[in-house]
Design a protein around this motif. Sequence first.
Motif, PDB file in Angstrom:
ATOM      1  N   GLY A   1     -64.491 -15.776  25.825  1.00 17.12           N
ATOM      2  CA  GLY A   1     -64.712 -14.200  26.350  1.00 17.12           C
ATOM      3  C   GLY A   1     -64.070 -12.718  26.492  1.00 17.12           C
ATOM      4  O   GLY A   1     -63.734 -11.639  27.093  1.00 17.12           O
TER       5      GLY A   1
ATOM      6  N   ASP B   1     -63.262  -9.028  24.576  1.00 13.80           N
ATOM      7  CA  ASP B   1     -63.973  -9.077  24.539  1.00 13.80           C
ATOM      8  C   ASP B   1     -62.795  -7.069  24.261  1.00 13.80           C
ATOM      9  O   ASP B   1     -61.874  -7.115  24.371  1.00 13.80           O
TER      10      ASP B   1
ATOM     11  N   ALA C   1     -62.945  -4.186  26.732  1.00 16.74           N
ATOM     12  CA  ALA C   1     -62.675  -3.180  28.113  1.00 16.74           C
ATOM     13  C   ALA C   1     -61.910  -2.087  28.262  1.00 16.74           C
ATOM     14  O   ALA C   1     -60.947  -0.965  27.359  1.00 16.74           O
TER      15      ALA C   1
ATOM     16  N   SER D   1     -62.613  -5.452  34.387  1.00 20.35           N
ATOM     17  CA  SER D   1     -61.455  -6.471  33.867  1.00 20.35           C
ATOM     18  C   SER D   1     -62.620  -7.735  32.611  1.00 20.35           C
ATOM     19  O   SER D   1     -63.468  -6.826  32.843  1.00 20.35           O
ATOM     20  N   LEU D   2     -62.466  -8.781  32.606  1.00 20.05           N
ATOM     21  CA  LEU D   2     -63.008  -9.339  31.518  1.00 20.05           C
ATOM     22  C   LEU D   2     -62.463 -11.262  32.195  1.00 20.05           C
ATOM     23  O   LEU D   2     -60.613 -11.031  32.989  1.00 20.05           O
ATOM     24  N   ARG D   3     -63.534 -11.994  31.778  1.00 17.77           N
ATOM     25  CA  ARG D   3     -63.073 -13.246  32.408  1.00 17.77           C
ATOM     26  C   ARG D   3     -62.659 -14.858  30.889  1.00 17.77           C
ATOM     27  O   ARG D   3     -63.890 -14.183  30.650  1.00 17.77           O
TER      28      ARG D   3
ATOM     29  N   GLN E   1     -59.225 -15.141  34.384  1.00 15.27           N
ATOM     30  CA  GLN E   1     -59.537 -13.837  35.401  1.00 15.27           C
ATOM     31  C   GLN E   1     -58.759 -12.760  35.046  1.00 15.27           C
ATOM     32  O   GLN E   1     -57.736 -13.251  35.696  1.00 15.27           O
TER      33      GLN E   1
ATOM     34  N   VAL F   1     -58.915  -9.911  22.554  1.00 12.75           N
ATOM     35  CA  VAL F   1     -58.839  -8.824  24.753  1.00 12.75           C
ATOM     36  C   VAL F   1     -58.530  -7.298  23.603  1.00 12.75           C
ATOM     37  O   VAL F   1     -57.351  -7.001  23.510  1.00 12.75           O
TER      38      VAL F   1
END
Length: 120
Positions: free
Chosen positions: A8, A10, A12, A17-19, A80, A117
């Motif tokens: 998950g 990535d 951004a 938002s990312l999960r 989340q 992230v």
Amino acid sequence: HVQLVESGGDSAQAGGSLRLSCVASGNTGNCMGWFRQAPGKAREGIAAIDTGDGSTYYLNSVEGRFTISHDNAKNTLYLQMDSLKPDDTAMYYCAATSGFPTLVSREYNYWGQGTQVTVS
């Protein structure tokens, strides 16, 4: 044999938002947590959950923006992340142990390989 596999991560935009997900196999124990490590900084615990009673614990800087949860049927841990900030940029790890939920990394026995992230 315990295995933790994160996904998950990535890139951004700030405010987005990312999960993150962490699929666990084996007997992980009742406590699972998310940690992160930015380049040149120490690893820090950001969220932990007791998978038995659902109690959660957060680092002050992420409380109210991040939510940790666990799906017992899927044995999957989630994070989340909302209202992302550039300071959230880091490698994120999930970890597992038995006992009282904690944000202290040395208390954890099992670790995933991490997922990156990047927030800009």
